[in-house]
Design a protein around this motif. Structure first.
Motif, PDB file in Angstrom:
ATOM      1  N   LEU A  29      14.633   0.117  -3.466  1.00  0.00           N
ATOM      2  CA  LEU A  29      15.695   0.498  -2.541  1.00  0.00           C
ATOM      3  C   LEU A  29      15.185   1.204  -1.296  1.00  0.00           C
ATOM      4  O   LEU A  29      15.855   1.197  -0.255  1.00  0.00           O
ATOM      5  CB  LEU A  29      16.715   1.390  -3.265  1.00  0.00           C
ATOM      6  CG  LEU A  29      17.571   0.682  -4.318  1.00  0.00           C
ATOM      7  CD1 LEU A  29      18.334   1.684  -5.168  1.00  0.00           C
ATOM      8  CD2 LEU A  29      18.530  -0.298  -3.654  1.00  0.00           C
ATOM      9  N   THR A  30      14.010   1.849  -1.380  1.00  0.00           N
ATOM     10  CA  THR A  30      13.435   2.487  -0.186  1.00  0.00           C
ATOM     11  C   THR A  30      12.599   1.508   0.632  1.00  0.00           C
ATOM     12  O   THR A  30      12.241   1.818   1.770  1.00  0.00           O
ATOM     13  CB  THR A  30      12.565   3.697  -0.568  1.00  0.00           C
ATOM     14  OG1 THR A  30      11.570   3.293  -1.525  1.00  0.00           O
ATOM     15  CG2 THR A  30      13.403   4.822  -1.151  1.00  0.00           C
ATOM     16  N   SER A  31      12.287   0.347   0.081  1.00  0.00           N
ATOM     17  CA  SER A  31      11.453  -0.630   0.788  1.00  0.00           C
ATOM     18  C   SER A  31      12.065  -1.111   2.110  1.00  0.00           C
ATOM     19  O   SER A  31      11.326  -1.307   3.079  1.00  0.00           O
ATOM     20  CB  SER A  31      11.147  -1.825  -0.115  1.00  0.00           C
ATOM     21  OG  SER A  31      10.270  -1.451  -1.154  1.00  0.00           O
ATOM     22  N   PRO A  32      13.398  -1.339   2.202  1.00  0.00           N
ATOM     23  CA  PRO A  32      13.943  -1.758   3.510  1.00  0.00           C
ATOM     24  C   PRO A  32      13.680  -0.739   4.618  1.00  0.00           C
ATOM     25  O   PRO A  32      13.345  -1.134   5.746  1.00  0.00           O
ATOM     26  CB  PRO A  32      15.448  -1.885   3.226  1.00  0.00           C
ATOM     27  CG  PRO A  32      15.517  -2.220   1.771  1.00  0.00           C
ATOM     28  CD  PRO A  32      14.410  -1.432   1.138  1.00  0.00           C
ATOM     29  N   ARG A  33      13.823   0.558   4.327  1.00  0.00           N
ATOM     30  CA  ARG A  33      13.537   1.566   5.351  1.00  0.00           C
ATOM     31  C   ARG A  33      12.060   1.542   5.735  1.00  0.00           C
ATOM     32  O   ARG A  33      11.703   1.625   6.911  1.00  0.00           O
ATOM     33  CB  ARG A  33      13.924   2.962   4.844  1.00  0.00           C
ATOM     34  CG  ARG A  33      13.505   4.089   5.794  1.00  0.00           C
ATOM     35  CD  ARG A  33      13.822   5.455   5.216  1.00  0.00           C
ATOM     36  NE  ARG A  33      13.179   5.680   3.945  1.00  0.00           N
ATOM     37  CZ  ARG A  33      11.901   6.053   3.813  1.00  0.00           C
ATOM     38  NH1 ARG A  33      11.134   6.209   4.879  1.00  0.00           N
ATOM     39  NH2 ARG A  33      11.404   6.268   2.604  1.00  0.00           N
ATOM     40  N   VAL A  34      11.186   1.434   4.727  1.00  0.00           N
ATOM     41  CA  VAL A  34       9.746   1.394   4.992  1.00  0.00           C
ATOM     42  C   VAL A  34       9.400   0.142   5.802  1.00  0.00           C
ATOM     43  O   VAL A  34       8.594   0.201   6.743  1.00  0.00           O
ATOM     44  CB  VAL A  34       8.957   1.415   3.668  1.00  0.00           C
ATOM     45  CG1 VAL A  34       7.457   1.326   3.936  1.00  0.00           C
ATOM     46  CG2 VAL A  34       9.271   2.696   2.892  1.00  0.00           C
ATOM     47  N   PHE A  35      10.011  -0.984   5.452  1.00  0.00           N
ATOM     48  CA  PHE A  35       9.799  -2.229   6.200  1.00  0.00           C
ATOM     49  C   PHE A  35      10.144  -2.020   7.672  1.00  0.00           C
ATOM     50  O   PHE A  35       9.381  -2.410   8.568  1.00  0.00           O
ATOM     51  CB  PHE A  35      10.653  -3.339   5.592  1.00  0.00           C
ATOM     52  CG  PHE A  35      10.676  -4.607   6.402  1.00  0.00           C
ATOM     53  CD1 PHE A  35       9.731  -5.590   6.183  1.00  0.00           C
ATOM     54  CD2 PHE A  35      11.655  -4.812   7.373  1.00  0.00           C
ATOM     55  CE1 PHE A  35       9.747  -6.766   6.928  1.00  0.00           C
ATOM     56  CE2 PHE A  35      11.680  -5.979   8.117  1.00  0.00           C
ATOM     57  CZ  PHE A  35      10.724  -6.959   7.898  1.00  0.00           C
ATOM     58  N   TYR A  36      11.299  -1.407   7.923  1.00  0.00           N
ATOM     59  CA  TYR A  36      11.746  -1.167   9.300  1.00  0.00           C
ATOM     60  C   TYR A  36      10.744  -0.299  10.059  1.00  0.00           C
ATOM     61  O   TYR A  36      10.430  -0.563  11.224  1.00  0.00           O
ATOM     62  CB  TYR A  36      13.123  -0.501   9.265  1.00  0.00           C
ATOM     63  CG  TYR A  36      13.679  -0.134  10.617  1.00  0.00           C
ATOM     64  CD1 TYR A  36      14.234  -1.100  11.447  1.00  0.00           C
ATOM     65  CD2 TYR A  36      13.663   1.183  11.060  1.00  0.00           C
ATOM     66  CE1 TYR A  36      14.751  -0.768  12.687  1.00  0.00           C
ATOM     67  CE2 TYR A  36      14.177   1.527  12.296  1.00  0.00           C
ATOM     68  CZ  TYR A  36      14.712   0.550  13.102  1.00  0.00           C
ATOM     69  OH  TYR A  36      15.223   0.887  14.341  1.00  0.00           O
ATOM     70  N   GLU A  37      10.228   0.715   9.396  1.00  0.00           N
ATOM     71  CA  GLU A  37       9.291   1.625  10.053  1.00  0.00           C
ATOM     72  C   GLU A  37       7.916   0.995  10.265  1.00  0.00           C
ATOM     73  O   GLU A  37       7.186   1.391  11.167  1.00  0.00           O
ATOM     74  CB  GLU A  37       9.146   2.905   9.217  1.00  0.00           C
ATOM     75  CG  GLU A  37      10.422   3.732   9.159  1.00  0.00           C
ATOM     76  CD  GLU A  37      10.308   4.913   8.203  1.00  0.00           C
ATOM     77  OE1 GLU A  37       9.294   4.975   7.465  1.00  0.00           O
ATOM     78  OE2 GLU A  37      11.225   5.763   8.204  1.00  0.00           O
ATOM     79  N   LEU A  81       0.830  -1.208   0.000  1.00  0.00           N
ATOM     80  CA  LEU A  81       0.000   0.000   0.000  1.00  0.00           C
ATOM     81  C   LEU A  81       0.864   1.257   0.000  1.00  0.00           C
ATOM     82  O   LEU A  81       0.622   2.206  -0.765  1.00  0.00           O
ATOM     83  CB  LEU A  81      -0.914  -0.018   1.223  1.00  0.00           C
ATOM     84  CG  LEU A  81      -2.030   1.019   1.282  1.00  0.00           C
ATOM     85  CD1 LEU A  81      -3.020   0.819   0.143  1.00  0.00           C
ATOM     86  CD2 LEU A  81      -2.755   0.945   2.625  1.00  0.00           C
ATOM     87  N   PHE A  82       1.891   1.254   0.839  1.00  0.00           N
ATOM     88  CA  PHE A  82       2.782   2.411   0.921  1.00  0.00           C
ATOM     89  C   PHE A  82       3.499   2.637  -0.401  1.00  0.00           C
ATOM     90  O   PHE A  82       3.602   3.775  -0.891  1.00  0.00           O
ATOM     91  CB  PHE A  82       3.799   2.199   2.040  1.00  0.00           C
ATOM     92  CG  PHE A  82       4.641   3.394   2.339  1.00  0.00           C
ATOM     93  CD1 PHE A  82       5.797   3.646   1.607  1.00  0.00           C
ATOM     94  CD2 PHE A  82       4.291   4.291   3.335  1.00  0.00           C
ATOM     95  CE1 PHE A  82       6.578   4.744   1.863  1.00  0.00           C
ATOM     96  CE2 PHE A  82       5.067   5.406   3.600  1.00  0.00           C
ATOM     97  CZ  PHE A  82       6.225   5.630   2.870  1.00  0.00           C
ATOM     98  N   ASN A  83       4.015   1.561  -1.004  1.00  0.00           N
ATOM     99  CA  ASN A  83       4.718   1.684  -2.280  1.00  0.00           C
ATOM    100  C   ASN A  83       3.789   2.118  -3.406  1.00  0.00           C
ATOM    101  O   ASN A  83       4.216   2.804  -4.345  1.00  0.00           O
ATOM    102  CB  ASN A  83       5.402   0.369  -2.644  1.00  0.00           C
ATOM    103  CG  ASN A  83       6.707   0.170  -1.903  1.00  0.00           C
ATOM    104  OD1 ASN A  83       7.311   1.127  -1.411  1.00  0.00           O
ATOM    105  ND2 ASN A  83       7.158  -1.065  -1.799  1.00  0.00           N
ATOM    106  N   LEU A  84       2.525   1.734  -3.311  1.00  0.00           N
ATOM    107  CA  LEU A  84       1.547   2.163  -4.314  1.00  0.00           C
ATOM    108  C   LEU A  84       1.346   3.678  -4.247  1.00  0.00           C
ATOM    109  O   LEU A  84       1.326   4.358  -5.280  1.00  0.00           O
ATOM    110  CB  LEU A  84       0.223   1.439  -4.089  1.00  0.00           C
ATOM    111  CG  LEU A  84      -0.898   1.750  -5.090  1.00  0.00           C
ATOM    112  CD1 LEU A  84      -0.493   1.355  -6.511  1.00  0.00           C
ATOM    113  CD2 LEU A  84      -2.192   1.040  -4.693  1.00  0.00           C
ATOM    114  N   PHE A  85       1.224   4.199  -3.040  1.00  0.00           N
ATOM    115  CA  PHE A  85       1.091   5.651  -2.876  1.00  0.00           C
ATOM    116  C   PHE A  85       2.364   6.370  -3.336  1.00  0.00           C
ATOM    117  O   PHE A  85       2.305   7.428  -3.981  1.00  0.00           O
ATOM    118  CB  PHE A  85       0.791   6.004  -1.417  1.00  0.00           C
ATOM    119  CG  PHE A  85      -0.588   5.622  -0.966  1.00  0.00           C
ATOM    120  CD1 PHE A  85      -1.683   5.827  -1.791  1.00  0.00           C
ATOM    121  CD2 PHE A  85      -0.793   5.054   0.278  1.00  0.00           C
ATOM    122  CE1 PHE A  85      -2.964   5.477  -1.382  1.00  0.00           C
ATOM    123  CE2 PHE A  85      -2.068   4.701   0.696  1.00  0.00           C
ATOM    124  CZ  PHE A  85      -3.151   4.906  -0.135  1.00  0.00           C
TER     125      PHE A  85
END
Length: 356
Positions: A55-63, A26-30
């Motif tokens: 490449l931004t997915s690991p940070r988003v995963f952590y959050e 959902l976050f990546n879709l936005f």
């Protein structure tokens, strides 16, 4: 660890993983929708957007791990409560504290994974993501060296030694090549300010024009430079807390203090990163009262709404407290820990009431 405890841990991990994948998608879709606004700017295409999201997915995963732990545990424990599985487990000898310990054991696994991703993968990937995005959008090639940052724009090579706090540049050298890749001119400016509309105002300029016959030198107090290189492409050279691990944050905060510079932003980021594993346990703790103390028969949708409201409320309070801490220069450890500690005490009180 007995069979029932292992079963609970496995199911909560499974529910949390599903929640992480859903929220991450959902976050990546936005984010993809936002990035599409810049599609075609420079060489920023679908390939670059896909790389940026990956490449931004690991940070988003952590959050997202704390919120996913809350949603996953609410979903799994709620379904078990509705199906009377929790009652059967208690009848088989697994007490309410035993259920909570199983929930916390699942949280420990999530915390270990999130720390590994957040410290070892996310900082490097985030820096690379910002580099790919900035370079592609502005059609420039960028390299970091011990002698500052190098950028290439068509036949110009630009070296920037210093980026000031307000975004201005200092100690800039520009080397221009001709069609045969021979040095045609050099320019050095002590200072540069961005005027907008792809224009920079250079000050204290020394320029040399080079040809086969002669070399001509000149000096100017100021001069305008047309360049597609905007300040955004230089933003990634400014140290950002999102791009640093805990060790790097600690070192940089110490560096700022030793040089008598403000370090509140990095102190708060450091302590927030240290507190983040505790937040996951707090979110899991919150789920228990809503399962043990709330009557059975509540739908999955209702439990998800409860989880989303709690997660959003905690995030809003955490952001407000963080900004207040920066504004009033409050103690960084206390500012980072206060929202989580307050939420934990509230969850513990609600759990004691439900269990009593």
């Amino acid at each position: 660890m007995n069979v029932l405890t292992r079963y609970l841990v496995k199911e909560i991990l499974k529910g949390s993983l599903i929640a992480i994948l859903f929220l991450l998608t959902l976050f990546n879709l936005f984010t993809f929708t936002d990035e599409m606004k810049d599609l075609g700017r420079g060489s920023y295409g679908l390939k670059e957007i896909a790389l940026y999201l990956a490449l931004t997915s690991p940070r988003v995963f952590y959050e997202l791990v704390p919120a996913s732990a809350l949603l996953g545990s609410l979903f799994i424990l709620g379904a078990m409560a509705n199906n009377r599985e929790l009652i059967a487990m208690q009848a088989a000898g697994l007490s309410v504290p035993g259920i909570i310990r199983a929930v916390m054991a699942a949280g420990a696994v999530l915390v270990i994974v999130s720390i590994g991703v957040g410290e070892c993968v996310a900082p490097l990937a985030e820096r690379q993501a910002q580099l790919i995005k900035s370079v592609a959008k502005h059609d420039a090639v960028q390299t970091h060296t011990l002698y500052g940052i190098w950028l290439r724009e068509k036949n110009k090579f630009i070296n920037v030694r210093k980026i000031e706090d307000n975004g201005d540049l200092a100690d800039i050298s520009i080397y221009e090549l001709d069609e045969n890749r021979r040095l045609q001119s050099t320019l050095h400016a002590d200072h540069a300010s961005f005027l907008g509309k792809e224009q920079w105002q250079l000050q204290q300029i020394r320029q040399s024009d080079i040809s086969k016959e002669k070399m001509r030198a000149a000096a100017f107090p100021e001069q305008r430079l047309n360049s597609s290189i905007a300040p955004e492409i230089l933003d990634i050279t400014v140290v950002s807390p999102d791009n640093l691990s805990v060790l790097e944050l600690a070192r940089y905060a110490d560096f700022l203090k030793r040089n008598h510079q403000k370090s509140q932003v990095f102190d708060l980021a450091l302590w927030s990163r240290l507190v983040n594993p505790f937040v996951t346990f707090v979110m899991l703790m919150i789920s228990a009262p809503f399962v043990i103390g709330v009557r059975r028969g509540i739908s999955v949708g209702a439990r998800m709404i409860i989880g989303v409201v709690i997660g959003l409320g905690f995030n809003i309070i955490d952001k407000i407290v963080g900004h207040l801490g920066l504004i009033y220069e409050l103690n960084a450890p206390l500012t980072a820990l206060f929202p989580s500690l307050l939420t934990f005490l509230a969850a513990y009180w609600a759990l004691r009431r439900s269990y009593a």
